[in-house]
Design a protein around this motif. Structure first.
Motif, short mmCIF file in Angstrom:
data_model
loop_
_atom_site.label_atom_id
_atom_site.label_comp_id
_atom_site.label_asym_id
_atom_site.label_seq_id
_atom_site.Cartn_x
_atom_site.Cartn_y
_atom_site.Cartn_z
N GLU A 186 0.85 -1.20 0.00
CA GLU A 186 0.00 0.00 0.00
C GLU A 186 0.89 1.26 0.00
O GLU A 186 1.98 1.25 0.58
CB GLU A 186 -0.92 -0.09 1.23
CG GLU A 186 -1.97 0.99 1.34
CD GLU A 186 -1.48 2.21 2.09
OE1 GLU A 186 -1.98 3.29 1.81
OE2 GLU A 186 -0.57 2.07 2.93
N HIS A 187 0.41 2.33 -0.63
CA HIS A 187 1.24 3.52 -0.90
C HIS A 187 1.90 4.11 0.37
O HIS A 187 3.11 4.31 0.41
CB HIS A 187 0.37 4.58 -1.58
CG HIS A 187 1.13 5.75 -2.11
ND1 HIS A 187 1.70 5.78 -3.37
CD2 HIS A 187 1.46 6.94 -1.54
CE1 HIS A 187 2.31 6.94 -3.56
NE2 HIS A 187 2.18 7.66 -2.46
N HIS A 188 1.10 4.37 1.38
CA HIS A 188 1.67 5.00 2.59
C HIS A 188 2.47 4.01 3.44
O HIS A 188 3.32 4.43 4.23
CB HIS A 188 0.59 5.72 3.41
CG HIS A 188 0.32 7.09 2.86
ND1 HIS A 188 0.97 8.22 3.30
CD2 HIS A 188 -0.46 7.48 1.82
CE1 HIS A 188 0.57 9.25 2.59
NE2 HIS A 188 -0.30 8.84 1.68
N ALA A 224 4.50 1.97 1.96
CA ALA A 224 5.80 2.07 1.27
C ALA A 224 6.55 3.32 1.74
O ALA A 224 7.75 3.27 2.04
CB ALA A 224 5.60 2.08 -0.24
N HIS A 225 5.84 4.47 1.81
CA HIS A 225 6.49 5.68 2.32
C HIS A 225 7.00 5.44 3.75
O HIS A 225 8.13 5.80 4.09
CB HIS A 225 5.50 6.85 2.37
CG HIS A 225 5.35 7.61 1.08
ND1 HIS A 225 6.43 8.03 0.34
CD2 HIS A 225 4.25 8.05 0.41
CE1 HIS A 225 6.00 8.70 -0.73
NE2 HIS A 225 4.67 8.72 -0.71
N ALA A 226 6.13 4.86 4.58
CA ALA A 226 6.51 4.64 5.99
C ALA A 226 7.73 3.74 6.09
O ALA A 226 8.62 3.96 6.93
CB ALA A 226 5.34 4.04 6.76
N LEU A 250 3.23 12.03 5.07
CA LEU A 250 2.28 13.03 4.57
C LEU A 250 2.63 13.30 3.12
O LEU A 250 3.78 13.62 2.80
CB LEU A 250 2.41 14.34 5.35
CG LEU A 250 1.87 14.41 6.78
CD1 LEU A 250 2.32 15.71 7.44
CD2 LEU A 250 0.35 14.32 6.80
N ASP A 251 1.63 13.20 2.24
CA ASP A 251 1.92 13.51 0.83
C ASP A 251 0.68 14.09 0.17
O ASP A 251 -0.26 14.52 0.86
CB ASP A 251 2.44 12.27 0.10
CG ASP A 251 1.38 11.20 -0.10
OD1 ASP A 251 0.24 11.37 0.39
OD2 ASP A 251 1.67 10.19 -0.77
N GLY A 252 0.67 14.13 -1.17
CA GLY A 252 -0.53 14.54 -1.90
C GLY A 252 -1.60 13.51 -1.62
O GLY A 252 -2.48 13.72 -0.79
N LEU A 253 -1.48 12.41 -2.26
CA LEU A 253 -2.31 11.26 -1.91
C LEU A 253 -1.77 10.01 -2.59
O LEU A 253 -1.02 10.08 -3.56
CB LEU A 253 -3.78 11.47 -2.30
CG LEU A 253 -4.13 11.77 -3.76
CD1 LEU A 253 -4.26 10.50 -4.59
CD2 LEU A 253 -5.46 12.51 -3.81
N GLY A 254 -2.20 8.87 -2.06
CA GLY A 254 -1.85 7.59 -2.65
C GLY A 254 -2.72 6.52 -2.02
O GLY A 254 -2.88 6.50 -0.79
N GLY A 263 9.54 11.97 -1.60
CA GLY A 263 8.39 11.97 -2.51
C GLY A 263 8.17 10.59 -3.11
O GLY A 263 8.76 9.59 -2.68
N ASP A 264 7.32 10.54 -4.14
CA ASP A 264 7.00 9.24 -4.72
C ASP A 264 8.21 8.59 -5.42
O ASP A 264 8.19 7.39 -5.69
CB ASP A 264 5.82 9.36 -5.69
CG ASP A 264 4.51 9.45 -4.93
OD1 ASP A 264 4.54 9.36 -3.68
OD2 ASP A 264 3.46 9.63 -5.57
N GLY A 265 9.23 9.36 -5.69
CA GLY A 265 10.46 8.77 -6.23
C GLY A 265 11.06 7.72 -5.32
O GLY A 265 11.84 6.86 -5.75
#
Ligand SMILES: [Fe+2]
Length: 582
Positions: free
Chosen positions: A157-159, A161-163, A180-184, A346-348
Motif C-alpha cells: 500500500e502507498h503510505h 511504502a512511504h513509511a 504526509l503527501d498529496g495522496l496515494g 516523494g514518490d520517487g
C-alpha cells in the motif's frame, strides 16, 4: 529481530528483493538481504525529469549492477493500485498526456478547470474492486517482457511504502513514523510506530484532508508546476512581508484536533476558493500564507503525535516533508530527541519503500544499510574513453585525492567546477558525487553560475555542503542527528553570514548537507577547503542542465560542459578542461 525471523533470514540468505515504481518519478531499487544494493530513478536514463511509466531502464541497471539475471529475482514489490494509477497503467496515452500537462509542456488546456475537477474527483476515489488484480497483472506482464519468470509479486500500500522508507533506514531505536503527501491509495498521511520489530499503523489521514494537495494547488495557482515546483513556492514565501497567523486568510482551510487533521473543503472547492483568494494578493504573500499554514499544521500534528505515543525519535517520509522550512520548525519541538527525514521523501522513493516493506515481511528485518550513493558508477577507463573521443576537451589523469585538493584550490580562488565521482546519488539532491561546486562566500560566482548553468528563478537560494565538524560553528545546530541529505533548513549564525553569502537565504536560513565519513572523497575536498579558508564549506548545487534531471554518466556530463561553456571538471580521476570554456 526475533529468533524465528533470524532462522528464516538465514534460509533466505542472498535473497534479492526488487522494488519497482511506475508512477510520478518512476524508479527501481534492489535489496540484497538487509542491504540496499542499488536504487535509481528512471528520469536519469530517459533524461525526462520525473519520468513516469514502467522503469525498465532502472530495473535493467539494478540487475546489471548486481550481476544477476531477471530469473535470479524471486521477489518483486510494487505499490499503489488506486483507480487513477490503475487507469494510467492500462489506458494508452493517459499517462503521457498527464505528464505533459502537469509539466506544462503543452499549451494550456481550453477547459482547465474541468480537467482539475476531473483529476480531483478521480484521485479521491482510492482503490476499487478489480484495481489490485488489473495493476498486478500489468506489472507482472512488464516484468515478464524483461525476462522475469517464477517470481512472487508483493503489493504494498502507498503510505506503507512511504513509511517503510523512513522507518527502516533511520537507524533509530523506537520510531514514530509519520507520512504526509498529496495522496496515494486513497490516503494522504499515516502515523505508525516501529517498536519490537513491528511496524504498526495507528491512524491515517484521508485523501480529502491532504496538506500535500493543498500545497500542490497553491503551486499551480501561482503559475508553477505542481509536484515539481513546491520548493519554489516555499522559497518565494520568504519575500512576503511577515504577518501574524490571525490575519492569514487561509488559516481556516485546515483544522487539527489531537492528531486528526481535516480540511474544510473538498479538493475541487478548495481549488476554486484558493484561486479567487490568490487573485486578490501578490503571489509571494499568497505563498507566505500557504507556507505558514503548512508549518503550523505540521508542527502541531507532530507535537501531538509525539505526545500521544510518547516517542521522541521521529522518522518522516512523503512529499510534504520536502518542505525544509516546515521541517526546521518541526525539529525545534522540545519533545523530539532524534529526527530523520528519508531523503527521497516523494514518490520517487516508493520503489525502495515497496522493496523494504516486502523484505521486512519476509525476514523481520527492520534496519537496512542505506546511504545516498546507490546509482551507477563508471571506471576511469570508461570515463577516459568518453572524454578522449571529443576534441573540444583536453584532459589529464590525476589521482582522486589530488583532484579533491585541486578542486578545493579552484573553488577557493573563485571558480565554479563540475565534480563527478563514484556512484550517482539517489534522490532529488546532489550530495557530492554529481555536484557543481562554488565558493560559499562569493556573490559573483553565484550570479555567474545562475546565468550560464542553473538559470534558476531569482528567489531560489543555493545550498551548502559542510564538514559535519564545522556545522556547529556555521549553523544554529542541535544534537538531534546530522543531516546528511539536505532535508532541513537551519538558521546560519550571524557571524557566518559573510562566509556563507552565496548559500544563505534571504531570511538567513540555509539547507545544508553535513558531510561525515559516508563520502570520504568529498570530505577530503571540504577538508582541503578548510585548510585554505578555515571553514569546510562550499556551495553545492546539482549537476544538471536547466530543466533536465541530474547527469548520470560521463557523456551527460560532457554535454552539460559544452552547452554551458564550463571550463573545469573533475571526473573519476580525469581532470577535464573545456577548450571553449570561460
Ligand atoms: Fe506519495
Amino acid at each position: 529481530m526475533h529468533s524465528s525471523a533470524i532462522l528464516l533470514f538465514r534460509v533466505l540468505q542472498d535473497m534479492y528483493v526488487l522494488g519497482v515504481w511506475d508512477g510520478h518519478d518512476a524508479g527501481a531499487a534492489l535489496l540484497e538481504d538487509s542491504r540496499v544494493l542499488y536504487a535509481a530513478n528512471e528520469e536519469r536514463f530517459t533524461k525526462r525529469k520525473l519520468e513516469m511509466g514502467f522503469p525498465s531502464h532502472a530495473v535493467a541497471a539494478a540487475l546489471a549492477f548486481a550481476g544477476v539475471k531477471p530469473t535470479d529475482i524471486k521477489h518483486v514489490a510494487f505499490s499503489t493500485t488506486e483507480l487513477t494509477k490503475t487507469l494510467e497503467r492500462v489506458v494508452p496515452g493517459m499517462r503521457e498526456r498527464y505528464y505533459l500537462l502537469r509539466r506544462r509542456k503543452v499549451p494550456r488546456p481550453r477547459f482547465e478547470d474541468f480537467w482539475h475537477d476531473l483529476k480531483y474527483t478521480l484521485t479521491g476515489v482510492g482503490i476499487v474492486p478489480g484495481c489490485n488484480a488489473v495493476s498486478s497483472a500489468w506489472i507482472a506482464r512488464n516484468l515478464r517482457h524483461m525476462g522475469f519468470a517464477d517470481f512472487k509479486l508483493h503489493r504494498v500500500e502507498h503510505h506503507t511504502a512511504h513509511a517503510a522508507t523512513a522507518a527502516f533506514t533511520s537507524g533509530h531505536g523506537k520510531r514514530l513514523v509519520i507520512t504526509l503527501d498529496g495522496l496515494g491509495d486513497g490516503l494522504s498521511g499515516s502515523i505508525s510506530t516501529l517498536e519490537n520489530g513491528a511496524l504498526e499503523r495507528h491512524m491515517v489521514i484521508r485523501a480529502r484532508d491532504s496538506l500535500g494537495i493543498f500545497f500542490e494547488q497553491v503551486t499551480n495557482i501561482v503559475g508553477m508546476r505542481e509536484l515539481e515546483d513546491e520548493g519554489k513556492v516555499m522559497a518565494m514565501a520568504d519575500y512576503s512581508y511577515p504577518f501574524d497567523y490571525e490575519s492569514n486568510k487561509l488559516k481556516d482551510f485546515f483544522k487539527l484536533e489531537g492528531t486528526v487533521l481535516s480540511a474544510a473543503y473538498g479538493a475541487r472547492k478548495q481549488y476554486r476558493l484558493l484561486k479567487s483568494l490568490a487573485w486578490q494578493m501578490p503571489r509571494e504573500q499568497f505563498a507566505y500564507m500557504a507556507q505558514q499554514l503548512t508549518e503550523n499544521m505540521l508542527v502541531k500534528l507532530v507535537s501531538n503525535a509525539t505526545d500521544r505515543f510518547g516517542i521522541g525519535e521521529v522518522a518522516f517520509a512523503g512529499g510534504v516533508f520536502a518542505n525544509v522550512k516546515a521541517n526546521m520548525k518541526v525539529r525545534r519541538l522540545e519533545n523530539i530527541k532524534r529526527w530523520y527525514v528519508f531523503p527521497h521523501m516523494g514518490d520517487g522513493g516508493i520503489a525502495l519503500g515497496s522493496a523494504l516493506y516486502a523484505s521486512h515481511r519476509l525476514t523481520g528485518e527492520t534496519d537496512f544499510a542505506f546511504n545516498a550513493y546507490l546509482g551507477d558508477e563508471y571506471t576511469e577507463e570508461q570515463t577516459e574513453n568518453v572524454v578522449k573521443a571529443d576534441r573540444q576537451f583536453t584532459y589529464e589523469r590525476e589521482d582522486r585525492n589530488d583532484q579533491a585538493k585541486h578542486a578545493a584550490e579552484m573553488v577557493e580562488q573563485g571558480s565554479y567546477v563540475f565534480w563527478f565521482q563514484g556512484r550517482m546519488e539517489y534522490g532529488p539532491r546532489a550530495l557530492g558525487d554529481r555536484s557543481i561546486l562554488a565558493p560559499a562566500s562569493s556573490e559573483q560566482v553565484k550570479d555567474k553560475l545562475n546565468m550560464y548553468v542553473k538559470k534558476r528563478e531569482w528567489f531560489q537560494p543555493f545550498a551548502p555542503s559542510m564538514l559535519e565538524a564545522d556545522a556547529g560553528r556555521i549553523l544554529e545546530y542541535d544534537d538531534k542527528g546530522a543531516d546528511r541529505f539536505m532535508t532541513m533548513a537551519y538558521m546560519v549564525r550571524p557571524e557566518m553570514h559573510g562566509a556563507a553569502r552565496s548559500v544563505v537565504n534571504v531570511d538567513h536560513s540555509a539547507r545544508p548537507q553535513m558531510v561525515g565519513n559516508e563520502n570520504p572523497l568529498y570530505a577530503d575536498l571540504l577538508s582541503a577547503v578548510a585548510e585554505r579558508t578555515g571553514l569546510g564549506l562550499v556551495l553545492n548545487t546539482s549537476f544538471n542542465l536547466h530543466g533536465y534531471p541530474i547527469v548520470m554518466d560521463p557523456a551527460d556530463a560532457l554535454k552539460v560542459m559544452k552547452s554551458t561553456g564550463t571550463k573545469h571538471m573533475f571526473i573519476n580521476g580525469i581532470t577535464v578542461t573545456n577548450r571553449k570554456g570561460v
